[in-house]
Design a protein around this motif. Structure first.
Motif: not given
Length: 308
Positions: A131-132, A139-142, A155-160, A280-287
């Motif tokens: 999945l990573m 290919d996936i959003d999260l 890798a440029g990913v965030s973990f919540l 991905m970190r750049e998608k962290g603010e995607d509404p």
């Protein structure tokens, strides 16, 4: 649709310029001027004006019929464009471990589907390294899974973080170890059923494999018979047909109990881990993504009593 044609439909429907002007929020002189302009453009008389209102000429009747047809086509086109826009802008591609789909992600999917019935949704269940790889390739959003120890920090990913999870050992109801409390050394005599095993081709997402190697050493994987699969249904069949033992999150007890697969009583608790959302970190603010994450958190909290 052309503004003058829309105004003509209203005049022809009301058969009164004044009433049509009120409906259109226009002044009567402006609407009268526009109807004269439409007639001039077409080169025919459309309306016969009188003190009691207007009547349609033969040309006017023909135009009204065709204009209403064009209006329906235009309105339907706008509706279809809105649906297409929703499908594209609200589409969702989520990855998840099998447990989290059953525990709360399924409810998130249902809520999203009801809110955006025309949006595409893809759910990919499987191993967290796979999945990573899908996340990094777009290919996936999260995805939802255990925190990955040794992940490449570049890798440029965030973990919540979402929750803490404890594993247990599952086996069929008639398993030889069923009637007593067992130590981990006793488990080694039985096959290990592995659901969604790591695959070497996805190890490129890791910077340090030591944590993975320690985990396999603790389970003595090289010394045991291993039955592996990517399917929960197949894993259940393997457990039912053999004396195999599967390590899996303890929150799935109720689910596996339907198939007469139950936890063993263990002397020592197994590993604990943190489960969370990778994106991905750049998608962290995607509404849209943040809305889905909040929806997911809400359903997880509603099922908190099952997850603990």
């Amino acid at each position: 649709m052309d503004k003058l044609l829309r105004q003509f439909i209203e005049v022809a429907t009301f058969k009164n310029v004044s009433h049509a002007a009120n409906r259109l929020c226009l002044s009567q002189p402006t609407l009268t001027h526009n109807m004269k302009k439409l007639e001039d453009n077409l080169g025919v008389q459309l309306l016969v004006r009188s003190s009691s209102g207007v009547t349609l000429t033969e040309y006017g009747e023909l135009l009204l019929e065709q204009a209403r047809m064009m209006q329906r086509i235009y309105d339907n086109t706008l509706i279809r464009m809105d649906l297409l826009k929703e499908r594209q802008e609200r589409s969702l591609k989520i990855g998840s471990g099998h447990a989290w789909w059953h525990m709360f992600l399924r409810e998130t999917f249902e809520a999203h589907r009801h809110q955006y019935p025309t949006a595409n949704v893809h759910i990919d269940l499987g191993n967290h390294l796979r999945l990573m790889d899908l996340l990094l390739s777009g290919d996936i959003d999260l995805f939802i899974g255990h925190e990955i120890q040794g992940l490449n920090p570049k890798a440029g990913v965030s973990f919540l973080p979402l929750l803490s999870s404890t594993d247990t050992c599952y086996a069929r109801t008639g398993h030889p170890l069923r009637r007593r409390t067992v130590g981990q050394e006793e488990l080694l005599a039985y096959p290990h059923v592995e659901l969604t095993p790591d695959e070497p081709r996805y190890q490129h997402v890791m910077e340090d494999m030591q944590a993975k190697r320690r985990e396999r050493l603790q389970l003595h994987m090289t010394e045991r018979v291993v039955y592996s699969t990517n399917s929960v249904a197949t894993a259940v069949d393997m457990l039912a047909a053999t004396n195999g033992i599967m390590v899996f999150p303890s929150c799935m007890q109720d689910y596996f109990a339907r198939f007469e697969v139950l936890p063993l009583r263990l002397k020592e608790p197994l590993r604990k881990g943190i489960v969370g959302i990778y994106l991905m970190r750049e998608k962290g603010e995607d509404p849209h993504i943040t809305q889905v994450i909040e929806l997911m958190r809400r359903h997880m909290e509603q099922n908190r009593h099952l997850l603990e």
